[in-house]
Design a protein around this motif. Sequence first.
Motif, short mmCIF file in Angstrom:
data_model
loop_
_atom_site.label_atom_id
_atom_site.label_comp_id
_atom_site.label_asym_id
_atom_site.label_seq_id
_atom_site.Cartn_x
_atom_site.Cartn_y
_atom_site.Cartn_z
N THR A 5 3.89 35.60 15.53
CA THR A 5 4.20 35.65 16.96
C THR A 5 3.63 36.92 17.58
N ILE A 6 3.08 36.78 18.77
CA ILE A 6 2.48 37.91 19.49
C ILE A 6 3.40 38.31 20.64
N ASN A 7 3.68 39.60 20.74
CA ASN A 7 4.59 40.11 21.76
C ASN A 7 3.85 40.49 23.05
N ILE A 8 4.43 40.11 24.18
CA ILE A 8 3.97 40.55 25.50
C ILE A 8 5.15 41.27 26.16
N LEU A 9 4.94 42.50 26.60
CA LEU A 9 5.99 43.27 27.26
C LEU A 9 5.84 43.16 28.78
N VAL A 10 6.95 42.78 29.45
CA VAL A 10 6.97 42.71 30.90
C VAL A 10 8.01 43.71 31.40
N VAL A 11 7.59 44.63 32.28
CA VAL A 11 8.47 45.68 32.78
C VAL A 11 8.60 45.54 34.30
N ASP A 12 9.81 45.29 34.77
CA ASP A 12 10.07 45.14 36.20
C ASP A 12 11.56 45.39 36.43
N ASP A 13 11.87 46.13 37.50
CA ASP A 13 13.29 46.43 37.76
C ASP A 13 14.02 45.29 38.45
N ASN A 17 12.08 38.66 38.89
CA ASN A 17 10.64 38.75 38.55
C ASN A 17 10.41 38.60 37.06
N LEU A 18 11.28 39.22 36.27
CA LEU A 18 11.16 39.10 34.81
C LEU A 18 11.30 37.65 34.37
N VAL A 19 12.29 36.97 34.94
CA VAL A 19 12.51 35.57 34.58
C VAL A 19 11.32 34.71 34.99
N ALA A 20 10.80 34.96 36.17
CA ALA A 20 9.68 34.14 36.67
C ALA A 20 8.43 34.34 35.82
N ILE A 21 8.09 35.59 35.50
CA ILE A 21 6.88 35.86 34.72
C ILE A 21 7.05 35.32 33.29
N GLN A 36 13.78 46.34 32.03
CA GLN A 36 14.07 46.53 33.45
C GLN A 36 13.83 47.96 33.93
N SER A 37 13.32 48.81 33.05
CA SER A 37 13.03 50.20 33.44
C SER A 37 12.00 50.77 32.50
#
Length: 363
Positions: A5-13, A17-21, A36-37
């Motif tokens: 498995t390949i990890n993608i990090l999404v950072v958003d407060d 937006n996190l759920v949508a991406i 979230q930070s």
Amino acid sequence: MQTDTINILVVDDVPQNLVAISALLERPGLNIIQAQSGQEALEVLLVERVALALIDVQMPQMDGFELAELMRGSERTRTVPLIFLTAGARERTSWFRGYEAGAVDFLFKPIDETILRSKVNVFVELFAKERQLSRQLEELKAALSLNELFTAVLGHDLRNPLSAILNGAELLARSSPEPMVVSTAGRIKSSGKRMADMVEQLLDVARIRAGGLELRRERTSIESLCRNIVEELAAAHPHARVNISCSGDVHADADASRMAQVVSNLLSNALQHGAAQDPVELEVDGTEPGRLGIRIRNAGSIPEAALPAIFQPFHSRQAINRPNQGLGLGLYIVRMFVESHGGTVNVESADGHTTFTVSIPRR
């Protein structure tokens, strides 16, 4: 989670937006990690390796640029590709700051789904290929290590039975008056000696490849060393003639044993493959103050096309058209021993003669 498995990090407060991406990128083989930070993202990066980080620029306490600068300052995360997500104006100053912080791209909100997936897929594929190459490299290293260990153990364990064969052949030749027995014992001894030389070459190569080649330097007379080698080889080549000439200071700080192998290998080749009626010329040149040279010249030619690879392992026996004699490691070992002294070895073949030239520093 699967190991591939390949990890993608999404950072958003903003949680939405996190759920949508995450929903846009979700597919088998991808693990979307949410933060979230900036602080939470750094904590994730301490334990997880990610193929790509999607970072929102406008965040409280630590904005995206500050997070990127901290990531670039860490050995663990400095190579992670960064794509900034921003709802701000397309200002050149923001772009400059983002690229200086290490961004590979900017995406402006509202984000186009197709563009986002396309860009993420590029970095996922690159990461997968990098991981595959890394695994292949580790497998090759393990195979090489095992091969070198096998060679060293095999060479070491062959020494004892070979010694018994050589001693038995010597005893047989001395104890029997029968000419056929003496002749057979001589062939056994000769073949055993060739095999013993091959074992020593395998051990030398194993030491070289494992980085275990150590030099014991001492003040050495290269002239005396060469004369001793000539005397030793005279028994194997009773009808051959070697002319030795020396000039200048013939002393150097060298490992006498290793340099003896260098001279012995080169001289044996010259006697074996040169024209029988012509003498081999061995010159020790000590006229330069900082270096000492050894030149060995015989009558015989090496094809020009073979010269560039002649010091590579297993190439020399094809180069001199003797595929059934030796392992083709002798000249490779010569080069490695000379270079370990800080010297050079070269070959020239022209006008029916071949010359090997060794140059080593005196100290």
